[in-house]
Design an enzyme around this catalytic site. Structure first.
Site, PDB file in Angstrom:
ATOM      1  N   GLU A   7       0.866  -1.181   0.000  1.00  0.00           N
ATOM      2  CA  GLU A   7       0.000   0.000   0.000  1.00  0.00           C
ATOM      3  C   GLU A   7       0.904   1.233   0.000  1.00  0.00           C
ATOM      4  OE1 GLU A   7      -3.389   0.897  -0.127  1.00  0.00           O
ATOM      5  OE2 GLU A   7      -2.431   2.864  -0.095  1.00  0.00           O
ATOM      6  N   THR A  37      -9.619   4.256   0.157  1.00  0.00           N
ATOM      7  CA  THR A  37     -10.445   5.458   0.025  1.00  0.00           C
ATOM      8  C   THR A  37     -11.567   5.483   1.049  1.00  0.00           C
ATOM      9  OG1 THR A  37      -9.963   5.620  -2.335  1.00  0.00           O
ATOM     10  CG2 THR A  37     -11.936   6.759  -1.548  1.00  0.00           C
ATOM     11  N   CYS A  38     -12.293   4.380   1.179  1.00  0.00           N
ATOM     12  CA  CYS A  38     -13.466   4.367   2.056  1.00  0.00           C
ATOM     13  C   CYS A  38     -13.121   4.809   3.474  1.00  0.00           C
ATOM     14  CB  CYS A  38     -14.082   2.968   2.078  1.00  0.00           C
ATOM     15  SG  CYS A  38     -15.401   2.809   3.276  1.00  0.00           S
ATOM     16  N   CYS A  78     -15.975   7.274   2.328  1.00  0.00           N
ATOM     17  CA  CYS A  78     -17.228   7.026   3.061  1.00  0.00           C
ATOM     18  C   CYS A  78     -17.175   7.381   4.551  1.00  0.00           C
ATOM     19  CB  CYS A  78     -17.596   5.544   2.981  1.00  0.00           C
ATOM     20  SG  CYS A  78     -17.185   4.729   1.444  1.00  0.00           S
ATOM     21  N   LYS A 100     -16.295  11.101   5.387  1.00  0.00           N
ATOM     22  CA  LYS A 100     -17.437  11.846   4.810  1.00  0.00           C
ATOM     23  C   LYS A 100     -18.652  11.793   5.737  1.00  0.00           C
ATOM     24  CE  LYS A 100     -20.466   9.908   2.833  1.00  0.00           C
ATOM     25  NZ  LYS A 100     -20.436   9.361   1.499  1.00  0.00           N
ATOM     26  N   ALA A 132       3.789  -0.305  -5.494  1.00  0.00           N
ATOM     27  CA  ALA A 132       4.197  -1.559  -6.138  1.00  0.00           C
ATOM     28  C   ALA A 132       3.812  -1.503  -7.603  1.00  0.00           C
ATOM     29  CB  ALA A 132       3.506  -2.736  -5.463  1.00  0.00           C
ATOM     30  N   GLY A 189     -22.702  16.819 -10.496  1.00  0.00           N
ATOM     31  CA  GLY A 189     -24.067  16.575 -10.027  1.00  0.00           C
ATOM     32  C   GLY A 189     -24.242  15.140  -9.584  1.00  0.00           C
ATOM     33  N   TYR A 229     -22.775  11.798  -6.752  1.00  0.00           N
ATOM     34  CA  TYR A 229     -22.744  11.524  -5.309  1.00  0.00           C
ATOM     35  C   TYR A 229     -21.929  12.573  -4.538  1.00  0.00           C
ATOM     36  CZ  TYR A 229     -24.151   6.527  -5.773  1.00  0.00           C
ATOM     37  OH  TYR A 229     -24.800   5.351  -5.998  1.00  0.00           O
ATOM     38  N   GLU A 283     -23.291  15.381  -1.914  1.00  0.00           N
ATOM     39  CA  GLU A 283     -22.993  15.176  -0.493  1.00  0.00           C
ATOM     40  C   GLU A 283     -22.202  16.353   0.075  1.00  0.00           C
ATOM     41  OE1 GLU A 283     -23.061  10.293  -0.291  1.00  0.00           O
ATOM     42  OE2 GLU A 283     -21.113  11.265  -0.362  1.00  0.00           O
ATOM     43  N   ALA A 290     -27.024   4.632  -1.392  1.00  0.00           N
ATOM     44  CA  ALA A 290     -27.454   5.812  -0.638  1.00  0.00           C
ATOM     45  C   ALA A 290     -26.608   7.000  -1.053  1.00  0.00           C
ATOM     46  CB  ALA A 290     -27.315   5.568   0.862  1.00  0.00           C
ATOM     47  N   HIS A 312     -46.345   2.509  13.710  1.00  0.00           N
ATOM     48  CA  HIS A 312     -46.783   3.901  13.827  1.00  0.00           C
ATOM     49  C   HIS A 312     -46.250   4.557  15.093  1.00  0.00           C
ATOM     50  CE1 HIS A 312     -49.401   7.224  12.918  1.00  0.00           C
ATOM     51  NE2 HIS A 312     -49.887   7.188  14.149  1.00  0.00           N
ATOM     52  N   GLU A 358     -43.465   3.656   7.800  1.00  0.00           N
ATOM     53  CA  GLU A 358     -44.762   2.982   7.694  1.00  0.00           C
ATOM     54  C   GLU A 358     -45.434   3.261   6.351  1.00  0.00           C
ATOM     55  OE1 GLU A 358     -48.075   4.416  10.243  1.00  0.00           O
ATOM     56  OE2 GLU A 358     -46.763   6.077  10.787  1.00  0.00           O
TER      57      GLU A 358
HETATM   58  P1  NDP Z   1     -20.374  10.528 -10.207  1.00  0.00           P
HETATM   59  O1  NDP Z   1     -20.121   9.675 -11.387  1.00  0.00           O
HETATM   60  O2  NDP Z   1     -21.451  10.141  -9.244  1.00  0.00           O
HETATM   61  O3  NDP Z   1     -20.697  12.007 -10.682  1.00  0.00           O
HETATM   62  C1  NDP Z   1     -19.815  12.729 -11.500  1.00  0.00           C
HETATM   63  C2  NDP Z   1     -20.507  14.013 -11.880  1.00  0.00           C
HETATM   64  O4  NDP Z   1     -19.610  14.843 -12.585  1.00  0.00           O
HETATM   65  C3  NDP Z   1     -21.713  13.778 -12.789  1.00  0.00           C
HETATM   66  O5  NDP Z   1     -22.730  14.653 -12.408  1.00  0.00           O
HETATM   67  C4  NDP Z   1     -21.149  14.112 -14.168  1.00  0.00           C
HETATM   68  O6  NDP Z   1     -22.115  14.613 -15.044  1.00  0.00           O
HETATM   69  C5  NDP Z   1     -20.185  15.222 -13.819  1.00  0.00           C
HETATM   70  N1  NDP Z   1     -19.098  15.373 -14.802  1.00  0.00           N
HETATM   71  C6  NDP Z   1     -18.345  14.398 -15.352  1.00  0.00           C
HETATM   72  N2  NDP Z   1     -17.437  14.913 -16.178  1.00  0.00           N
HETATM   73  C7  NDP Z   1     -17.603  16.252 -16.143  1.00  0.00           C
HETATM   74  C8  NDP Z   1     -16.960  17.333 -16.787  1.00  0.00           C
HETATM   75  N3  NDP Z   1     -15.948  17.142 -17.643  1.00  0.00           N
HETATM   76  N4  NDP Z   1     -17.386  18.589 -16.513  1.00  0.00           N
HETATM   77  C9  NDP Z   1     -18.406  18.793 -15.671  1.00  0.00           C
HETATM   78  N5  NDP Z   1     -19.051  17.808 -15.030  1.00  0.00           N
HETATM   79  C10 NDP Z   1     -18.658  16.544 -15.265  1.00  0.00           C
HETATM   80  O7  NDP Z   1     -18.963  10.674  -9.493  1.00  0.00           O
HETATM   81  P2  NDP Z   1     -18.548  11.129  -8.022  1.00  0.00           P
HETATM   82  O8  NDP Z   1     -17.196  11.691  -8.176  1.00  0.00           O
HETATM   83  O9  NDP Z   1     -19.590  11.941  -7.373  1.00  0.00           O
HETATM   84  O10 NDP Z   1     -18.457   9.742  -7.269  1.00  0.00           O
HETATM   85  C11 NDP Z   1     -17.673   8.684  -7.837  1.00  0.00           C
HETATM   86  C12 NDP Z   1     -18.249   7.345  -7.478  1.00  0.00           C
HETATM   87  O11 NDP Z   1     -17.910   7.058  -6.144  1.00  0.00           O
HETATM   88  C13 NDP Z   1     -19.755   7.274  -7.523  1.00  0.00           C
HETATM   89  O12 NDP Z   1     -20.245   6.970  -8.804  1.00  0.00           O
HETATM   90  C14 NDP Z   1     -20.045   6.191  -6.543  1.00  0.00           C
HETATM   91  O13 NDP Z   1     -19.915   4.964  -7.213  1.00  0.00           O
HETATM   92  C15 NDP Z   1     -18.961   6.362  -5.514  1.00  0.00           C
HETATM   93  N6  NDP Z   1     -19.442   7.131  -4.343  1.00  0.00           N
HETATM   94  C16 NDP Z   1     -20.430   6.592  -3.586  1.00  0.00           C
HETATM   95  C17 NDP Z   1     -20.898   7.273  -2.483  1.00  0.00           C
HETATM   96  C18 NDP Z   1     -22.001   6.665  -1.677  1.00  0.00           C
HETATM   97  O14 NDP Z   1     -22.229   5.455  -1.797  1.00  0.00           O
HETATM   98  N7  NDP Z   1     -22.733   7.427  -0.873  1.00  0.00           N
HETATM   99  C19 NDP Z   1     -20.362   8.560  -2.085  1.00  0.00           C
HETATM  100  C20 NDP Z   1     -19.344   9.059  -2.978  1.00  0.00           C
HETATM  101  C21 NDP Z   1     -18.907   8.346  -4.059  1.00  0.00           C
HETATM  102  P3  NDP Z   1     -23.148  13.624 -15.800  1.00  0.00           P
HETATM  103  O15 NDP Z   1     -24.165  13.237 -14.789  1.00  0.00           O
HETATM  104  O16 NDP Z   1     -23.700  14.520 -16.870  1.00  0.00           O
HETATM  105  O17 NDP Z   1     -22.340  12.492 -16.334  1.00  0.00           O
END
Ligand code: NDP
Length: 458
Positions: A36, A43-44, A49, A52, A116, A179, A181, A185, A345, A440, A445
């Site tokens: 490592e 990351t988690c 996670c 966060k 590595a 836009g 996750y 968040e 989530a 309730h 519910e």
């Molecule tokens: P996501 O894939 O969820 O979102 C990336 C966002 O960036 C999308 O809205 C995408 O737009 C936008 N985007 C991509 N490229 C560009 C660009 N060149 N310019 C502007 N906007 C762009 O990635 P995240 O980084 O938020 O998270 C990565 C992954 O990590 C997640 O998919 C998930 O699997 C995991 N994760 C899970 C969490 C949880 O379980 N609660 C929390 C955080 C991460 P568009 O929608 O148009 O493609």
């Protein structure tokens, strides 16, 4: 059994997937080495996670003090200390890091604090030690990393989630790109901690991979709490204004001045410089390692699990993939990961919980879809005065009555969806949901009291 290799298994990357696989393989008697380059936990645990969620909890108190007034509480001189939060969070992360190291060692694995890289299909070079080790099987579990858009001049003036966990101070104003996750968040985290937040998303519907009702509900909840959401817009340029200030120029022609620019535009598999080509390991055009359903790469003794394979990028999935690999290769028990009905989530405020088919996915695959949904203010908010709303939606197969999907936006949605996922994965029907007596008064519910089919007007 003696082999000609130093290890039976050498794992590159001690995150969720790598640690699970290594511990299990060692418990089955394999001689395991793990490298490592950063911190054991991945990351988690280290910068995802877990930290966060601590920031989410901290941020929720920001709303909580306000809400408590409706219940008769007066809290005076409320102050928030970012440094204290980060210190406490770091202490806990250190503790978890220690547990991960201990668990790996107790299982009998040998840990190397080193980057590595592959030299050939059985040889790994440990950079920190300047030497090679050999292994019969190699597991790549190097995860992924956030990226910034290098086409945007001044992109390096922005941070990613990696840095967000260690900011010296809390900015007054934050502009978030994305836009998905992480964007949603962190927009909510910063807002709850008292920052002004502006979210800039290139598309129309944030969280576009989720059910459309979820996207719409989260969008309106962000706006309700005062987060500015700008859609169909990207960053053109970021300019340094001196001091801590930056100016973000937008594709719309306007600009925003801010103390922090936060890139949350996705994550990329960490495969650069790993020497994959020297070992004949194929990657796709995103740089993700191509694997079969047993996580085997194009080289028959090299395997990969977790985000580096860009399948479903979630911690519990990496853990399961790692376990399935160890079962198959070291316990003579061929096992595959089952990717159906994985609960998800988003820890926005309020959070999202989702399992199974979104309405549009179900309509594309099944002939008759019934929708049940409800949208209401939770009882708790009758006294707090908050206008926060709850959305609950069931997607049902009209032919078999099976519940295909459940989507919730509202307090404790993550907790609810973990439980509902059992029922949805088990293939229970809407009638069986209805036969379950309501508890309730709870928010949950409503999941067993939705009687009326929603009639769409199209
Ligand atoms: P996501 O894939 O969820 O979102 C990336 C966002 O960036 C999308 O809205 C995408 O737009 C936008 N985007 C991509 N490229 C560009 C660009 N060149 N310019 C502007 N906007 C762009 O990635 P995240 O980084 O938020 O998270 C990565 C992954 O990590 C997640 O998919 C998930 O699997 C995991 N994760 C899970 C969490 C949880 O379980 N609660 C929390 C955080 C991460 P568009 O929608 O148009 O493609």
């Amino acid at each position: 059994m003696m082999t000609k290799f130093d290890y039976d298994l050498f794992t590159i990357g001690a995150g969720s997937g790598g640690v699970r696989a290594s511990r299990l393989a060692a418990s089955y008697g394999a001689r395991v080495g793990v490298a490592e380059e950063y911190r054991v936990g991945g990351t988690c645990v280290i910068r995802g996670c877990v930290p966060k969620k601590f920031l989410v909890y901290a941020s929720e108190y920001g709303h909580g003090f306000n809400d408590a007034r409706g219940y008769g509480w007066t809290a005076e001189n409320i102050r928030f200390d970012w440094t204290k939060l980060i210190e406490n969070k770091d202490d806990e992360i250190d503790r978890l890091n220690g547990i991960y190291i201990k668990n790996l060692k107790n299982a009998g694995a040998e840990i190397f604090q080193s980057r590595a890289v592959l030299k050939n299909k059985h040889t790994v070079h440990l950079e920190a030690e300047g030497r090679n080790v050999t292994a019969e099987k190699i597991l790549i579990a190097t995860g992924g990393a956030p990226w910034t858009d290098e086409n945007v001049p001044g992109h390096d003036l922005g941070i990613t989630s990696n840095e967000a966990f260690h900011l010296d101070k809390l900015p007054k104003h934050v502009v978030v790109a994305g836009g998905g996750y992480i964007a949603i968040e962190f927009a909510c985290i910063f807002k709850g901690l008292g920052c002004d937040v502006c979210l800039v998303y290139r598309g129309e519907d944030i969280l576009r991979y989720f059910d459309t009702d979820v996207s719409v509900q989260v969008h309106s909840e962000l706006k309700r709490q005062g987060i500015r959401v700008i859609t169909q817009t990207t960053f053109e340029k970021i300019e340094d204004l001196g001091g801590d200030q930056k100016r973000v120029h937008l594709s719309s022609g306007s600009h925003i001045d801010t103390g922090l620019v936060f890139w949350a535009v996705g994550r990329k598999p960490s495969t650069d410089g790993l020497g994959l080509d020297t070992a004949g390991v194929e990657v796709d055009k995103k740089g993700a390692i191509v694997v079969d359903e047993y996580s085997k790469t194009s080289t028959d003794n090299i395997f990969a699990v977790g985000d580096v394979t860009d399948r479903v990028n979630l911690t519990p999935v990496a853990i399961r993939e790692g376990a399935a690999f160890a079962e198959t290769e070291f316990n003579n028990n061929p096992s595959k990961m089952d990717y159906t009905f994985i609960p998800k989530a988003v820890f926005s405020q309020p959070p999202v919980g989702s399992v199974g088919y979104a309405e549009h996915e179900a309509r594309a695959e099944f002939k008759n879809i019934d929708i049940y949904k409800t949208n209401f203010r939770a009882m708790k908010n009758m006294l707090t005065g908050s206008e926060e709303r709850v959305l609950m939606k069931l997607v049902v197969d009209g032919d078999t009555d099976k519940v295909l999907g459940c989507h919730i936006v509202g307090a404790e949605a993550g907790e609810m969806i973990q439980c509902i996922a059992i029922a949805v994965k088990a293939g229970l029907t809407k009638v069986q949901f209805d036969e379950t007596v309501a508890l309730h008064p709870t928010i949950a519910e409503e999941l067993v009291t939705m009687k009326e089919k929603f009639v769409p007007n199209f």
